[in-house]
Scaffold this active site. Structure first.
Site, PDB file in Angstrom:
ATOM      1  N   GLY A  56       0.761  -1.711   0.261  1.00 60.78           N
ATOM      2  CA  GLY A  56       0.018   0.241   0.007  1.00 60.78           C
ATOM      3  C   GLY A  56       0.985   1.912  -0.175  1.00 60.78           C
ATOM      4  O   GLY A  56       0.260   2.087   0.158  1.00 60.78           O
ATOM      5  N   THR A  57       2.393   1.338  -0.279  1.00 61.88           N
ATOM      6  CA  THR A  57       2.846   2.189  -0.457  1.00 61.88           C
ATOM      7  C   THR A  57       3.405   2.644  -1.897  1.00 61.88           C
ATOM      8  O   THR A  57       3.350   1.583  -2.884  1.00 61.88           O
ATOM      9  CB  THR A  57       4.086   1.742  -0.065  1.00 61.88           C
ATOM     10  OG1 THR A  57       3.911   1.633   1.926  1.00 61.88           O
ATOM     11  CG2 THR A  57       5.555   3.083   0.009  1.00 61.88           C
ATOM     12  N   PRO A  83      -2.613   1.869  -5.525  1.00 67.20           N
ATOM     13  CA  PRO A  83      -2.176   3.170  -5.147  1.00 67.20           C
ATOM     14  C   PRO A  83      -3.582   4.034  -4.261  1.00 67.20           C
ATOM     15  O   PRO A  83      -2.685   4.583  -3.616  1.00 67.20           O
ATOM     16  CB  PRO A  83      -2.156   3.506  -6.376  1.00 67.20           C
ATOM     17  CG  PRO A  83      -2.145   2.733  -7.459  1.00 67.20           C
ATOM     18  CD  PRO A  83      -2.583   1.390  -6.996  1.00 67.20           C
ATOM     19  N   ASN A  84      -4.205   2.903  -4.038  1.00 66.83           N
ATOM     20  CA  ASN A  84      -5.537   3.465  -3.174  1.00 66.83           C
ATOM     21  C   ASN A  84      -6.277   2.927  -3.182  1.00 66.83           C
ATOM     22  O   ASN A  84      -6.975   2.230  -3.432  1.00 66.83           O
ATOM     23  CB  ASN A  84      -6.102   5.011  -3.324  1.00 66.83           C
ATOM     24  CG  ASN A  84      -6.611   5.761  -3.030  1.00 66.83           C
ATOM     25  OD1 ASN A  84      -6.825   5.471  -1.648  1.00 66.83           O
ATOM     26  ND2 ASN A  84      -6.674   6.859  -2.813  1.00 66.83           N
ATOM     27  N   PHE A  85      -6.089   2.804  -1.470  1.00 64.24           N
ATOM     28  CA  PHE A  85      -7.090   1.289  -0.540  1.00 64.24           C
ATOM     29  C   PHE A  85      -8.639   1.599  -0.448  1.00 64.24           C
ATOM     30  O   PHE A  85      -9.409   0.771  -0.434  1.00 64.24           O
ATOM     31  CB  PHE A  85      -6.434   1.015   0.960  1.00 64.24           C
ATOM     32  CG  PHE A  85      -5.402   0.109   0.743  1.00 64.24           C
ATOM     33  CD1 PHE A  85      -6.033  -1.156  -0.027  1.00 64.24           C
ATOM     34  CD2 PHE A  85      -4.132   0.293   0.466  1.00 64.24           C
ATOM     35  CE1 PHE A  85      -5.002  -2.479  -0.142  1.00 64.24           C
ATOM     36  CE2 PHE A  85      -3.562  -1.230  -0.223  1.00 64.24           C
ATOM     37  CZ  PHE A  85      -3.828  -2.005  -0.065  1.00 64.24           C
ATOM     38  N   HIS A 112      -3.422  16.502  -0.893  1.00 63.51           N
ATOM     39  CA  HIS A 112      -2.621  15.207   0.173  1.00 63.51           C
ATOM     40  C   HIS A 112      -2.177  16.230   1.660  1.00 63.51           C
ATOM     41  O   HIS A 112      -1.748  17.893   0.715  1.00 63.51           O
ATOM     42  CB  HIS A 112      -1.918  14.420  -0.384  1.00 63.51           C
ATOM     43  CG  HIS A 112      -2.664  13.432  -1.163  1.00 63.51           C
ATOM     44  ND1 HIS A 112      -2.358  13.917  -2.677  1.00 63.51           N
ATOM     45  CD2 HIS A 112      -2.557  12.289  -0.486  1.00 63.51           C
ATOM     46  CE1 HIS A 112      -3.313  12.378  -3.239  1.00 63.51           C
ATOM     47  NE2 HIS A 112      -3.388  11.511  -1.624  1.00 63.51           N
ATOM     48  N   LYS A 116       3.475  13.762   2.485  1.00 63.27           N
ATOM     49  CA  LYS A 116       3.158  12.915   1.392  1.00 63.27           C
ATOM     50  C   LYS A 116       4.540  12.803   0.207  1.00 63.27           C
ATOM     51  O   LYS A 116       5.148  14.180  -0.004  1.00 63.27           O
ATOM     52  CB  LYS A 116       1.581  12.792  -0.005  1.00 63.27           C
ATOM     53  CG  LYS A 116       1.941  12.070  -0.304  1.00 63.27           C
ATOM     54  CD  LYS A 116       0.568  11.750  -1.540  1.00 63.27           C
ATOM     55  CE  LYS A 116       0.337  10.490  -2.485  1.00 63.27           C
ATOM     56  NZ  LYS A 116       0.112   9.168  -1.454  1.00 63.27           N
ATOM     57  N   GLY A 122       0.079   8.370  -6.206  1.00 61.73           N
ATOM     58  CA  GLY A 122       0.022   6.925  -7.254  1.00 61.73           C
ATOM     59  C   GLY A 122      -1.021   6.742  -7.422  1.00 61.73           C
ATOM     60  O   GLY A 122      -1.549   6.506  -8.940  1.00 61.73           O
ATOM     61  N   THR A 123      -2.069   7.200  -6.912  1.00 57.43           N
ATOM     62  CA  THR A 123      -4.195   7.389  -7.289  1.00 57.43           C
ATOM     63  C   THR A 123      -4.076   8.508  -8.389  1.00 57.43           C
ATOM     64  O   THR A 123      -4.104   8.227 -10.021  1.00 57.43           O
ATOM     65  CB  THR A 123      -4.965   7.609  -6.306  1.00 57.43           C
ATOM     66  OG1 THR A 123      -4.517   7.326  -5.207  1.00 57.43           O
ATOM     67  CG2 THR A 123      -6.364   7.831  -6.653  1.00 57.43           C
TER      68      THR A 123
END
Length: 201
Positions: A56-57, A83-85, A112, A116, A122-123
């Site tokens: 998740g990084t 990229p995004n949970f 963000h 960050k 990443g999203t």
């Protein structure tokens, strides 16, 4: 926040802190939420111990992902990079891709917290890959923010905005639980994003 949520869902959790030996014996999966400069090494350690990995990084890309993919394939293990949970963020990307078929002029604004490190997020990069052309990405880093993104789709006389706001890190827990539940159903090697795990309506 994640460890108590996993335990409440019935998982046994073994936390491994910075500098501790990554002994993963007896574990069914490893989850990495660290920093880009350590996530690849952590994933290699897990795969070397025959443990599938959820990362998740954000910030891992290119040659490092290819190397991890090859290692996972060599050991017939799953490697899921997300990229995004937040499930709402995954749906935002899906909706934006569908809308871009009709409104192909797009730009992305991602906002963000100031800690960050990857810019753009990443999203935002994952969203841009799903849209036509090469949409501009505008990044904002300010205190008070968690994770926010909007996709602007412009057409003659109209603007469509698709936005997702993460207001607390609790938003990531359902996606992590989904990733763990469905990890074994993925093919060996690299899978990117939760999108493969969310069935179409």
């Amino acid at each position: 926040m994640l460890a108590p949520a996993l335990e409440a869902a019935g998982y046994e959790v073994r936390g491994i802190g910075r500098g501790e030996e990554a002994d993963l014996s007896g574990l069914d999966a490893a989850i990495d939420f660290t920093q880009p400069d350590g996530a690849g090494e952590n994933a290699r350690a897990a795969l070397a111990q025959d443990v599938p990995v959820v990362i998740g990084t954000s910030g891992l890309e290119g040659a490092e992902l290819e190397e991890l993919d090859a290692l996972a394939l060599d050991r017939s293990l799953q490697l899921l990079v997300v990229p995004n949970f937040a499930i709402g963020a995954v749906l935002m990307m899906r909706f934006a891709e569908a809308a871009a078929e009709y409104l192909p002029r797009t730009e992305i604004v991602e906002l963000h917290h100031e800690g960050k490190k990857d810019v753009p997020s990443g999203t935002a990069r994952a969203t841009a890959e799903r849209l036509p052309g090469e949409p501009a990405i505008h990044s904002v880093r300010l205190p008070g923010l968690v994770a926010h993104q909007e996709v602007l789709l412009g057409g003659d006389g109209q603007l469509l905005t698709i936005r997702h706001d993460t207001l607390s890190r609790e938003a990531f827990v359902p996606g992590v639980l989904m990733a763990l539940e469905k990890l074994a159903t993925l093919p060996p090697g690299l899978t990117v994003g939760l999108d493969r795990l969310i069935t179409s309506p």
